[in-house]
Design a protein around this motif. Structure first.
Motif, PDB file in Angstrom:
ATOM      1  N   UNK A   1       7.670   2.226  -1.788  1.00  0.00           N
ATOM      2  CA  UNK A   1       6.262   2.625  -1.674  1.00  0.00           C
ATOM      3  C   UNK A   1       5.475   2.023  -2.836  1.00  0.00           C
ATOM      4  N   UNK A   2       5.999   2.211  -4.031  1.00  0.00           N
ATOM      5  CA  UNK A   2       5.278   1.751  -5.213  1.00  0.00           C
ATOM      6  C   UNK A   2       5.530   0.270  -5.479  1.00  0.00           C
ATOM      7  N   UNK A   3       6.809  -0.130  -5.420  1.00  0.00           N
ATOM      8  CA  UNK A   3       7.154  -1.505  -5.782  1.00  0.00           C
ATOM      9  C   UNK A   3       6.570  -2.521  -4.811  1.00  0.00           C
ATOM     10  N   UNK A   4       6.611  -2.201  -3.530  1.00  0.00           N
ATOM     11  CA  UNK A   4       6.196  -3.213  -2.572  1.00  0.00           C
ATOM     12  C   UNK A   4       4.759  -3.006  -2.092  1.00  0.00           C
ATOM     13  N   UNK A   5       4.474  -1.825  -1.614  1.00  0.00           N
ATOM     14  CA  UNK A   5       3.131  -1.653  -1.046  1.00  0.00           C
ATOM     15  C   UNK A   5       2.082  -1.668  -2.156  1.00  0.00           C
ATOM     16  N   UNK A   6       2.421  -1.079  -3.294  1.00  0.00           N
ATOM     17  CA  UNK A   6       1.473  -1.084  -4.414  1.00  0.00           C
ATOM     18  C   UNK A   6       1.856  -2.125  -5.479  1.00  0.00           C
ATOM     19  N   UNK A   7       2.682  -3.089  -5.107  1.00  0.00           N
ATOM     20  CA  UNK A   7       3.013  -4.234  -5.957  1.00  0.00           C
ATOM     21  C   UNK A   7       3.604  -3.836  -7.303  1.00  0.00           C
ATOM     22  N   UNK A   8       4.189  -2.655  -7.369  1.00  0.00           N
ATOM     23  CA  UNK A   8       4.794  -2.226  -8.619  1.00  0.00           C
ATOM     24  C   UNK A   8       3.805  -1.973  -9.740  1.00  0.00           C
ATOM     25  N   UNK A   9       2.531  -1.915  -9.408  1.00  0.00           N
ATOM     26  CA  UNK A   9       1.526  -1.749 -10.461  1.00  0.00           C
ATOM     27  C   UNK A   9       1.473  -0.311 -10.999  1.00  0.00           C
ATOM     28  N   UNK A  10       1.357   0.696 -10.142  1.00  0.00           N
ATOM     29  CA  UNK A  10       1.218   2.053 -10.687  1.00  0.00           C
ATOM     30  C   UNK A  10       2.553   2.679 -11.077  1.00  0.00           C
ATOM     31  N   UNK A  11       2.618   3.366 -12.218  1.00  0.00           N
ATOM     32  CA  UNK A  11       3.857   4.033 -12.626  1.00  0.00           C
ATOM     33  C   UNK A  11       4.130   5.277 -11.779  1.00  0.00           C
ATOM     34  N   UNK A  12       5.411   5.546 -11.587  1.00  0.00           N
ATOM     35  CA  UNK A  12       5.805   6.687 -10.770  1.00  0.00           C
ATOM     36  C   UNK A  12       5.415   8.001 -11.446  1.00  0.00           C
ATOM     37  N   UNK A  13       5.067   9.008 -10.645  1.00  0.00           N
ATOM     38  CA  UNK A  13       4.609  10.275 -11.201  1.00  0.00           C
ATOM     39  C   UNK A  13       5.419  11.434 -10.645  1.00  0.00           C
ATOM     40  N   UNK A  14       5.677  12.416 -11.486  1.00  0.00           N
ATOM     41  CA  UNK A  14       6.321  13.642 -11.022  1.00  0.00           C
ATOM     42  C   UNK A  14       5.445  14.849 -11.298  1.00  0.00           C
TER      43      UNK A  14
ATOM     44  N   UNK B   1       5.690  -2.570  15.648  1.00  0.00           N
ATOM     45  CA  UNK B   1       5.477  -1.503  14.672  1.00  0.00           C
ATOM     46  C   UNK B   1       6.573  -1.460  13.622  1.00  0.00           C
ATOM     47  N   UNK B   2       7.614  -2.274  13.796  1.00  0.00           N
ATOM     48  CA  UNK B   2       8.731  -2.153  12.875  1.00  0.00           C
ATOM     49  C   UNK B   2       8.387  -2.740  11.509  1.00  0.00           C
ATOM     50  N   UNK B   3       8.540  -1.886  10.498  1.00  0.00           N
ATOM     51  CA  UNK B   3       8.182  -2.269   9.137  1.00  0.00           C
ATOM     52  C   UNK B   3       9.418  -2.754   8.391  1.00  0.00           C
ATOM     53  N   UNK B   4       9.304  -3.902   7.749  1.00  0.00           N
ATOM     54  CA  UNK B   4      10.382  -4.386   6.898  1.00  0.00           C
ATOM     55  C   UNK B   4       9.743  -5.015   5.657  1.00  0.00           C
ATOM     56  N   UNK B   5       9.676  -4.214   4.591  1.00  0.00           N
ATOM     57  CA  UNK B   5       8.912  -4.654   3.425  1.00  0.00           C
ATOM     58  C   UNK B   5       9.503  -5.892   2.761  1.00  0.00           C
ATOM     59  N   UNK B   6      10.765  -6.150   3.041  1.00  0.00           N
ATOM     60  CA  UNK B   6      11.409  -7.286   2.386  1.00  0.00           C
ATOM     61  C   UNK B   6      10.781  -8.607   2.834  1.00  0.00           C
ATOM     62  N   UNK B   7      10.356  -8.665   4.093  1.00  0.00           N
ATOM     63  CA  UNK B   7       9.842  -9.940   4.599  1.00  0.00           C
ATOM     64  C   UNK B   7       8.317  -9.955   4.674  1.00  0.00           C
ATOM     65  N   UNK B   8       7.657  -9.067   3.948  1.00  0.00           N
ATOM     66  CA  UNK B   8       6.199  -9.014   4.057  1.00  0.00           C
ATOM     67  C   UNK B   8       5.574 -10.337   3.620  1.00  0.00           C
ATOM     68  N   UNK B   9       4.436 -10.621   4.239  1.00  0.00           N
ATOM     69  CA  UNK B   9       3.665 -11.838   3.933  1.00  0.00           C
ATOM     70  C   UNK B   9       4.453 -13.129   4.160  1.00  0.00           C
ATOM     71  N   UNK B  10       5.340 -13.151   5.145  1.00  0.00           N
ATOM     72  CA  UNK B  10       6.003 -14.412   5.480  1.00  0.00           C
ATOM     73  C   UNK B  10       4.967 -15.308   6.159  1.00  0.00           C
ATOM     74  N   UNK B  11       4.809 -16.543   5.687  1.00  0.00           N
ATOM     75  CA  UNK B  11       3.827 -17.419   6.334  1.00  0.00           C
ATOM     76  C   UNK B  11       4.320 -17.863   7.718  1.00  0.00           C
ATOM     77  N   UNK B  12       3.429 -18.365   8.561  1.00  0.00           N
ATOM     78  CA  UNK B  12       3.822 -18.800   9.902  1.00  0.00           C
ATOM     79  C   UNK B  12       4.925 -19.854   9.828  1.00  0.00           C
TER      80      UNK B  12
END
Lengths: 545, 294, 317
Positions: A315-328, B57-68
């Motif tokens: 969630x943080x590393x990929x979707x938020x590019x690892x920018x925000x620090x994790x919070x508890x 709908x299948x999400x796979x964050x590992x391959x995100x932003x793969x160019x065409x």
């Protein structure tokens, strides 16, 4: 980093003796040069100029330039005097030992933008205006605990409280003083000349507003404190964040204001030339906010399982590019009340499933768990159009589907989600970023948020929309505001954080990081996580030529 | 966007008279091209589950932003690593459904209002036409946003909203057409022959005013697809994780520079679909009623 | 003529009343409210929200609120914005010049290109140019405006640096006509191109119709030079129906302007409407809706009247 530390020391003071000495001490920093203008891009338009009226963050930024409070919180979380000469403490006699009386000595020789002198009468008037039933004040919470406010002489204000209230200093750090000689004589307190021609004591005076476009503030050459060095500050309204970034790229704006650069533009921003990026943690925490009024969420096992089933790392590393620090916690590590010993989150879908099985939530024919006819299905809402957050929602949806939980995304325009839908607890769950610390002007008080007497749908007051009720929490939260000493408050709030982490009425996710860009030559720009806007020290900004 | 439809219906292409409608349509080369494109889009949408290479709908964050053209993804992936091609194919379902259903709504409402107003006349006519005027005097984007703020967005609600803000042009057209037909001799004859009102409307009035409705309806499909993208842009569109071309385009804005393919493909799809449908509308106008004018 | 005008004005009034009732009901019945903007950003609690809601009169029954609002309107009081406390009319007046500038410039561009393309298309019917022009106009009508606008910004502002990426003028600089025009290029291209298609098509078909009429053929046979035939005879007659187009296009212009204003940070009415909708600033929203409705009604009336003046064959009964 040293340079940064040095700047920290020079700025907060807004012209305190310490600051000017440090500047004269003249380390490697050149003397500030005068002149030039700064264009600050904002994604919302500031329109409310009376600082006591209901306002939003961008309005506050303008207030900080035009007005002063008695003191202001600096990036380190300390109060620095503005209109007051000193910060009242128990040690210096400013606060009585029982916490019931505050004596505030005001700075002398301060004038309003129109030349009239600033006195204790203005502070008294500001308080009276807030409490005046004919005036649509933003809030009276906190002020209503003041039994009397008197002015024994033009440079002294004495506050007497009916009971000790620890956030009192924080409250006044966010109370901008308005002029009695202007507002005292108007016929309509709510709509008058002050709304369009505000007069303050701040480092900038009001220039003009071109509605829907920009606001120009001019330097106040008679400002009592440091600077201002700039000739003017312009707040430019740019409704779309993508457009805002583009305009920063083309050099049309000098500073990206609140919400600045979104995380998905961070990499691009790092490649820009001739700009400085500022990334500082804030006190905003991203939460998954449950409505405990829903039967699914009353079961603590469900909340625990959802937390276990959340891939917070990705969630943080990929979707938020690892920018925000994790919070508890609801508090940031920079807060004096922060509890560093909270258990770390663990992503473990198997354990989550086991926890649900154990609690009696069995998988049905459709793959979704249920117990006693209640399906483990709910909606999650947030402001429509927040794209990164929408991605996070879709990600969570898949996370939780894997443990047999069905979450639907139901995003709505801000005016819908954050209206009755949120305040009357009509939601199942929302994804939201709150700055609980900052709501009270920099205080760990949680009564309003998690106190059982503060559930709006039940008592008509407060912001406890999760409908969390826990007697121990109530007792601690009450105790936390009635004790004034920071040392005594600290263990109370550490315990509160532990209870919240145990009960999980809300799932903490991460601390927001403000990514802001300025043109490279702009000096002294400094983020302040304790305030809602980073134009707080615009008086000290200057352009290196 | 009913105003657009109205504007386009105003335009007339005259000249090639005398040949039957079908022949006239087939001579309109751009319309033929448009028809082929729309047919292809419709088939793709209908058979989406068979055509789409993977789960949209299948999400796979590992391959995100793969160019065409990288790895298994013909058109690349989006910020969540979902296959863009599959999403485009499924999004076509949503966008075309919204486009055609909204058109149906506006055609039915518009025809009903127009017919009743013309046929009943008098007070009914005045009231219906004033209501139409109210609709016309508000820019449809304002109405659209007002309504969108009212309902939480779903495919159904967006469709209804777009349909209900675009029927006015059709209503006016139909009313005008029927008033003309009503004056013709054969109507008198039919009335004298004892035909009921309903029969009169269904057998004589509607068929004789179908041409402009068909043209306006075609153009409305194009407008509805565009309208969906505007509503999406302004933050009131179809909800994630469902994809429509509009919300895909809207979500791609942030990545114009870093991942341009995300914006280019949905933008092309919208432009292709809308242009094609507009050409068909153009061709239909020439074919069905070269003298068509409001 | 006088009676016709009276009747049209009366109808216009009735339509306006309808607009207010429908808009008021829609706005107030929609979920959410003007106080939602405060809940996220300040320390206001439920009791504060309830108090302010009462002070704004939002806790009263809807018909009561409408009656009060309508009474004030009749007295000339359009109310005050919840967001900036200023009278609604002042707020609208502030946004109007920006929108008018954008719309007029775009309309001029559209008419200029559209009419030129239409004439050439008619004179060289079925030529390559004719096909390209028709296709081009249709494609520009079919591109989502915001996409087109953002593309323009990326190509011509960010990459090439030819045009400003937004705003009406350079901030903090003295007035300069050149600067103003420079800022107009982007938004006017985006908004103008969308409008070209109807103008070019209408001109083309109108021209075709007229070109084959006897008097034009006669003029041509008499040896009147082609350009003069076009201008003196064909164009004049072909343009008559175009007048109505301007009236009909007004609402469409608003729609396009709204998106263009957002993309180019242009301070106009369209953007004001979207912002106010976001804040649920009821008095402003009502004000904008009524204001545009009046404009559209008057615009249509004016177009019809002009039509009658230009074409004496038309009589009003």
């Amino acid at each position: 980093m040293k340079r940064r530390e040095f700047l920290l020391a020079t700025l907060g003071g807004v012209g305190t003796a310490v600051a000017s000495q440090a500047l004269r001490g003249g380390r490697a920093v050149a003397a500030p040069q005068k002149g030039g203008q700064v264009i600050v891009g904002l994604s919302q338009e500031p329109t409310v100029f009376n600082p006591l009226k209901p306002h939003i963050e961008v309005d506050r930024g303008v207030h900080m330039c035009l007005f002063d409070a008695l003191w202001r919180m600096n990036p380190q979380g300390q109060f620095v005097p503005n209109l007051a000469a000193t910060i009242p403490t128990v040690e210096n006699g400013g606060i009585s030992t029982d916490g019931l009386q505050y004596t505030i000595h005001l700075r002398r020789g301060v004038t309003w933008h129109d030349g009239a002198p600033f006195t204790a009468a203005d502070v008294e008037f500001t308080y009276q205006l807030i409490m005046n039933p004919k005036f649509d004040a933003a809030t009276r919470v906190g002020y209503d605990g003041i039994a009397s406010l008197t002015t024994p002489d033009p440079a002294t204000v004495v506050l007497k409280l009916s009971k000790p209230y620890a956030p009192m200093l924080a409250l006044w750090s966010d109370t901008y003083i308005v002029p009695k000689h202007v507002l005292g004589s108007v016929t309509d307190l709510n709509n008058n000349v002050f709304d369009t021609k505000p007069i303050g004591t701040g480092a900038f005076t009001f220039g003009e507003r071109v509605a829907g476009d920009h606001i120009t503030l001019e330097a106040n050459r008679k400002f009592y404190g440091t600077g201002p060095y700039l000739d003017r500050v312009i707040f430019k309204y740019i409704p779309d964040l993508t457009v805002m970034f583009t305009r920063f790229q083309t050099g049309d704006i000098d500073v990206t204001g609140i919400q600045g650069i979104t995380v998905d533009h961070f990499d691009e921003a790092k490649r820009l030339k001739g700009v400085t990026l500022h990334t500082g943690p804030t006190n905003f925490v991203e939460y998954l906010w449950f409505n405990l009024g829903r039967p699914q969420f009353q079961d603590k096992a469900v909340r625990e399982a959802l937390y276990l089933g959340m891939d917070k790392q990705s969630y943080i590393q990929r979707i938020y590019y690892g920018v925000p620090p994790v919070s508890e916690s609801y508090l940031a590590p920079s807060s004096w009340a922060f509890n560093p010993n909270l258990p770390k989150h663990e992503y473990n879908p198997d354990k989550a499933k086991a926890r649900l099985e154990e609690a009696g939530w069995k998988v049905g024919g459709d793959g979704i768990r249920a117990k006693n006819g209640v399906k483990l299905s709910f909606s999650n809402s947030t402001t429509a159009g927040n794209k990164v957050r929408e991605q996070a929602q879709a990600f969570l949806q898949q996370n939780w589907k894997a443990i047999g939980v069905d979450m639907q995304i139901k995003d709505m325009p801000a005016a819908v989600v954050w209206g009755d839908y949120f305040f009357k607890s009509q939601f199942d769950s929302v994804t939201v970023g709150w700055n609980i610390w900052g709501e009270a002007g920099g205080d760990p008080n949680v009564l309003n948020w998690f106190g059982s007497g503060y559930i709006p749908v039940k008592s008509g007051k407060g912001s406890n929309t999760t409908q969390y009720a826990n007697e121990k929490m109530d007792r601690l939260a009450e105790e936390g505001v009635s004790v004034v000493s920071q040392e005594k408050r600290k263990p109370i709030y550490q315990q509160i954080q532990a209870i919240l982490h145990e009960d999980l009425p809300v799932l903490p996710i991460f601390y927001y990081v403000n990514i802001e860009g300025t043109k490279a030559g702009l000096q002294n720009y400094q983020q302040n996580a304790n305030l809602v806007s980073n134009v707080w020290n615009a008086n000290a900004w200057w352009w290196a030529k | 966007m009913s105003a657009r439809a109205a504007v386009r219906v105003l335009g007339t292409a005259r000249g090639r008279k005398g040949s039957p409608a079908v022949a006239r349509f087939t001579r309109h080369r751009l319309a033929i091209l448009g028809s082929v494109a729309v047919a292809a889009l419709l088939l793709t949408a209908i058979f989406a589950p068979d055509i789409a290479p993977r789960n949209p709908l299948y999400i796979d964050l590992v391959v995100r932003f793969t160019p065409p053209l990288h790895g298994p993804f013909a058109l690349g992936t989006d910020p969540l690593g979902r296959d863009l091609l599959s999403r485009l194919i499924y999004a076509g379902r949503i966008s075309l459904t919204v486009g055609f259903s909204a058109m149906l709504v506006s055609a039915v409402v518009g025809t009903a209002v127009g017919t009743l107003a013309a046929f009943r006349g008098g007070a009914v006519d005045s009231v219906f036409m004033r209501v139409t005027d109210v609709g016309f005097s508000l820019p449809s984007i304002f109405l659209l946003l007002l309504l969108a703020a009212f309902i939480s967005p779903s495919v159904l609600s967006i469709t209804l909203i777009i349909g209900l803000t675009s029927w006015m042009a059709t209503a006016r057209l139909v009313r005008g057409q029927i008033l003309t037909v009503l004056k013709l001799d054969f109507i008198e004859a039919a009335r004298a022959g004892g035909a009921s009102d309903l029969r009169l409307i269904l057998r004589h009035l509607l068929p004789n005013s179908a041409a402009p409705v068909v043209v306006a309806a075609t153009l409305n499909v194009a407008d509805a697809i565009l309208a969906e993208s505007y509503v999406s842009f302004l933050g009131y569109g179809i909800q994630p994780p469902l994809a429509s071309w509009g919300n895909m385009l809207n979500n791609a804005q942030s990545y114009f520079v870093s991942a341009p393919w995300l914006a280019v493909f949905p933008g092309l799809m919208i432009t292709l679909a809308v242009t094609s449908i507009n050409f068909i509308g153009d061709g239909l106008r020439d074919a069905l009623d070269p003298r068509l004018k409001i | 003529m006088g009676r016709y005008l009276m009747r049209r004005l009366f109808q216009g009034g009735a339509v306006l009343v309808g607009v207010t009732v429908i808009a008021f009901a829609l706005l107030h019945l929609a979920p959410g409210g003007p106080l939602a903007m405060y809940t996220l950003t300040t320390s206001m609690g439920a009791e504060d929200l309830a108090r302010i809601s009462h002070e704004l009169g939002l806790d009263q029954p809807l018909p009561v609120q409408y009656a009060r609002w309508a009474t004030n309107l009749v007295r000339g009081d359009w109310g005050r914005s919840y967001r900036d406390s200023r009278p609604v009319l002042v707020d609208i007046a502030d946004r109007l010049p920006g929108t008018v500038e954008l719309m007029l410039a775009s309309l001029l561009l559209a008419i200029g290109i559209g009419v030129a393309v239409g004439i050439l298309g008619a004179l060289r019917r079925y030529s390559i140019f004719d096909y390209l022009a028709t296709t081009g106009a249709m494609v520009s009508l079919s591109i989502p405006t915001f996409w087109f606008g953002l593309m323009m910004i990326f190509v011509f502002s960010v990459s090439l640096g030819w045009i400003p990426s937004g705003d009406m003028y350079s901030l903090g600089k003295p007035f300069s006509l050149l600067d103003r025009l420079h800022h107009l290029v982007g938004p006017v291209t985006v908004l103008g191109l969308v409008l070209v298609a109807p103008w070019s098509r209408y001109t083309r078909s109108g021209m075709l119709e007229v070109l084959y009429q006897d008097y034009v053929r006669t003029a041509r046979a008499k040896g009147v030079p082609a350009p003069r035939v076009v201008v003196q005879h064909a164009l004049r007659n072909a343009l008559i129906p175009l007048l109505t187009l301007a009236g009909v296009q007004l609402p469409m212009l608003f729609g396009g302007a709204l998106v263009t204003e957002t993309v180019f940070s242009w301070p106009g009415m369209g953007r004001f409407f979207v912002d106010s909708l976001g804040y649920r600033d009821y008095p402003v929203l009502m004000g904008i809706l009524i204001f545009t409705a009046i404009l559209v009604i008057l615009g249509n009336l004016l177009a019809d009247l002009l039509y009658a003046v230009v074409d004496p064959r038309i009589r009003f009964g």
